[in-house]
Design an enzyme around this catalytic site. Structure first.
Site, PDB file in Angstrom:
ATOM      1  N   TYR A  92      60.302   3.787  29.096  1.00 40.20           N
ATOM      2  CA  TYR A  92      60.203   2.933  27.901  1.00 40.20           C
ATOM      3  C   TYR A  92      61.372   3.165  26.943  1.00 40.20           C
ATOM      4  O   TYR A  92      61.657   4.286  26.534  1.00 40.20           O
ATOM      5  CB  TYR A  92      58.890   3.258  27.205  1.00 40.20           C
ATOM      6  CG  TYR A  92      58.454   2.272  26.141  1.00 40.20           C
ATOM      7  CD1 TYR A  92      57.715   1.151  26.480  1.00 40.20           C
ATOM      8  CD2 TYR A  92      58.733   2.490  24.796  1.00 40.20           C
ATOM      9  CE1 TYR A  92      57.273   0.257  25.517  1.00 40.20           C
ATOM     10  CE2 TYR A  92      58.291   1.610  23.818  1.00 40.20           C
ATOM     11  CZ  TYR A  92      57.565   0.498  24.182  1.00 40.20           C
ATOM     12  OH  TYR A  92      57.124  -0.370  23.216  1.00 40.20           O
ATOM     13  N   SER A 188      56.923   7.201  33.815  1.00 40.88           N
ATOM     14  CA  SER A 188      56.378   6.582  32.604  1.00 40.88           C
ATOM     15  C   SER A 188      56.332   5.062  32.794  1.00 40.88           C
ATOM     16  O   SER A 188      55.661   4.572  33.696  1.00 40.88           O
ATOM     17  CB  SER A 188      57.196   7.002  31.384  1.00 40.88           C
ATOM     18  OG  SER A 188      56.552   6.621  30.193  1.00 40.88           O
ATOM     19  N   GLN A 189      57.048   4.294  31.975  1.00 39.03           N
ATOM     20  CA  GLN A 189      57.106   2.855  32.214  1.00 39.03           C
ATOM     21  C   GLN A 189      57.626   2.578  33.621  1.00 39.03           C
ATOM     22  O   GLN A 189      57.140   1.675  34.315  1.00 39.03           O
ATOM     23  CB  GLN A 189      58.016   2.190  31.190  1.00 39.03           C
ATOM     24  CG  GLN A 189      58.215   0.699  31.398  1.00 39.03           C
ATOM     25  CD  GLN A 189      59.138   0.104  30.352  1.00 39.03           C
ATOM     26  OE1 GLN A 189      58.683  -0.517  29.397  1.00 39.03           O
ATOM     27  NE2 GLN A 189      60.431   0.309  30.503  1.00 39.03           N
ATOM     28  N   ASP A 275      49.568  15.437  28.416  1.00 37.39           N
ATOM     29  CA  ASP A 275      50.358  14.234  28.156  1.00 37.39           C
ATOM     30  C   ASP A 275      49.625  13.326  27.169  1.00 37.39           C
ATOM     31  O   ASP A 275      48.637  12.677  27.516  1.00 37.39           O
ATOM     32  CB  ASP A 275      50.613  13.498  29.473  1.00 37.39           C
ATOM     33  CG  ASP A 275      51.603  12.348  29.332  1.00 37.39           C
ATOM     34  OD1 ASP A 275      51.926  11.966  28.193  1.00 37.39           O
ATOM     35  OD2 ASP A 275      52.047  11.843  30.380  1.00 37.39           O
ATOM     36  N   HIS A 304      54.377  14.811  28.577  1.00 37.17           N
ATOM     37  CA  HIS A 304      54.917  13.614  29.228  1.00 37.17           C
ATOM     38  C   HIS A 304      56.138  13.923  30.092  1.00 37.17           C
ATOM     39  O   HIS A 304      56.658  13.016  30.744  1.00 37.17           O
ATOM     40  CB  HIS A 304      55.247  12.558  28.175  1.00 37.17           C
ATOM     41  CG  HIS A 304      55.386  11.185  28.738  1.00 37.17           C
ATOM     42  ND1 HIS A 304      54.453  10.617  29.570  1.00 37.17           N
ATOM     43  CD2 HIS A 304      56.394  10.259  28.608  1.00 37.17           C
ATOM     44  CE1 HIS A 304      54.837   9.408  29.920  1.00 37.17           C
ATOM     45  NE2 HIS A 304      56.018   9.174  29.363  1.00 37.17           N
TER      46      HIS A 304
END
Length: 324
Positions: A92, A188-189, A275, A304
């Protein structure tokens, strides 16, 4: 950071209560069909870099609605035979940056297509692809998670998921690539896009690497974490409470839990139990829907960062075992 979500013993059997929207498959098949009808052949231009062991091409392909998307293609220099290919998606706020940012997969012997992220690239790594579609105009919270969120048709992530699926289709047709050994990867994204792409074009994907994936079990995530990006939804609904129904319905259309059900390739996933950005219950909610050969790497003391290069190493070993 602290252990704020379900205990690991419950996470291992956790099933999301996310409800698949009516017409989910038709929505996505129609979106992809339109993107294919509008597609143009990719353009590849070799670029000069200081990297002696890697050859780089600047790639432009067409994603959602035929709109141009940039990418890098790195491959080991001097290798002529067809190579397995890894398609990587970015976290992201980041963009494709520079070719030197992407050395792991090419160093491991893969052709490596790194998809730029439309409209992003202003937070921690630069990008080169504008989000030229203006259908998402309307109220939104700063960030991307509420851009056009009042309707699945106008939602930003409809465009981005389509770009990801098209990146896989384009990668499978690149010269010097063995399309029977295609990996999708990201964190993540990027991890969310890996699972989404593998669910949208399952016949093309041979293995999935999804580190601490975003956009999993979204309705739960927005209620248990105060961290961005999920907090963007809370801020938006705080000022627009009358839109909660359509907003949550739109988010259901990109909940990775639903795409995970459609993934057929072997998959490796990571979760950080601390996370707060992508809660572990969401990660397990998607992972537990995967029906094929799968492996989850759990990092009890990570947030994360989700395993860092420990996970990268495990992922390369997992993919090598499955691709041969």
């Amino acid at each position: 950071m602290a252990l704020f979500d379900l205990p690991l013993s419950e996470l291992r059997t956790y099933r999301s209560s996310a409800t698949e929207p009516k017409g989910f498959d038709d929505f996505w098949s129609g979106t992809l069909a339109a993107a294919r009808r509008a597609a143009s052949p990719p353009r590849l231009t070799e670029v000069t870099t200081p990297l002696r062991g890697i050859t780089t091409h600047d790639v432009t392909f067409t994603g959602y609605a035929g709109q141009p998307i940039r990418a890098w293609l790195n491959r080991p220099a001097g290798v002529t035979g067809p190579l397995p290919v890894a398609v990587e998606f970015i976290g992201y706020g980041g963009g494709r940056g520079l070719p030197i940012d992407w050395l792991v997969w090419a160093s491991a012997g893969y052709a490596h297509l790194v998809m730029d992220t439309r409209g992003q690239g202003g937070s921690w790594r630069g990008g080169d692809t504008p989000d030229v579609d203006d259908s998402g105009a309307g109220p939104s919270t700063p960030g991307f998670l509420t851009r056009g969120v009042q309707s699945p048709d106008s939602f930003y992530y409809r465009r981005l998921f389509t770009d990801a699926a098209r990146a896989v289709e384009v990668a499978a047709e690149l010269p010097g690539v063995d399309a029977s050994r295609l990996v999708v990867t990201g964190k993540s994204q990027g991890g969310a896009l890996s699972l989404a792409a593998a669910g949208l074009v399952p016949d093309l994907v041979s293995a999935v690497v999804s580190g601490v994936p975003f956009l999993c079990d979204i309705r739960r995530a927005v209620t248990i974490t105060d961290s961005n990006p999920f907090a963007e939804v809370v801020r938006f609904l705080r000022t627009n409470p009358q839109l909660a129904g359509p907003v949550l319905d739109t988010l259901d259309h990109v909940d990775v839990v639903h795409f995970a059900k459609r993934v057929t390739a072997p998959a490796i996933v990571s979760a950080g139990l601390m996370d707060e950005v992508c809660p572990p219950s969401g990660v397990f909610g998607a992972y537990n829907e995967l029906s094929g050969d799968k492996q989850i790497e759990v990092y009890e003391w990570d947030g994360h960062d989700g395993g860092r290069t420990f996970f990268d190493t495990a992922a390369l070993e997992f993919v090598a075992r499955h691709l041969g």
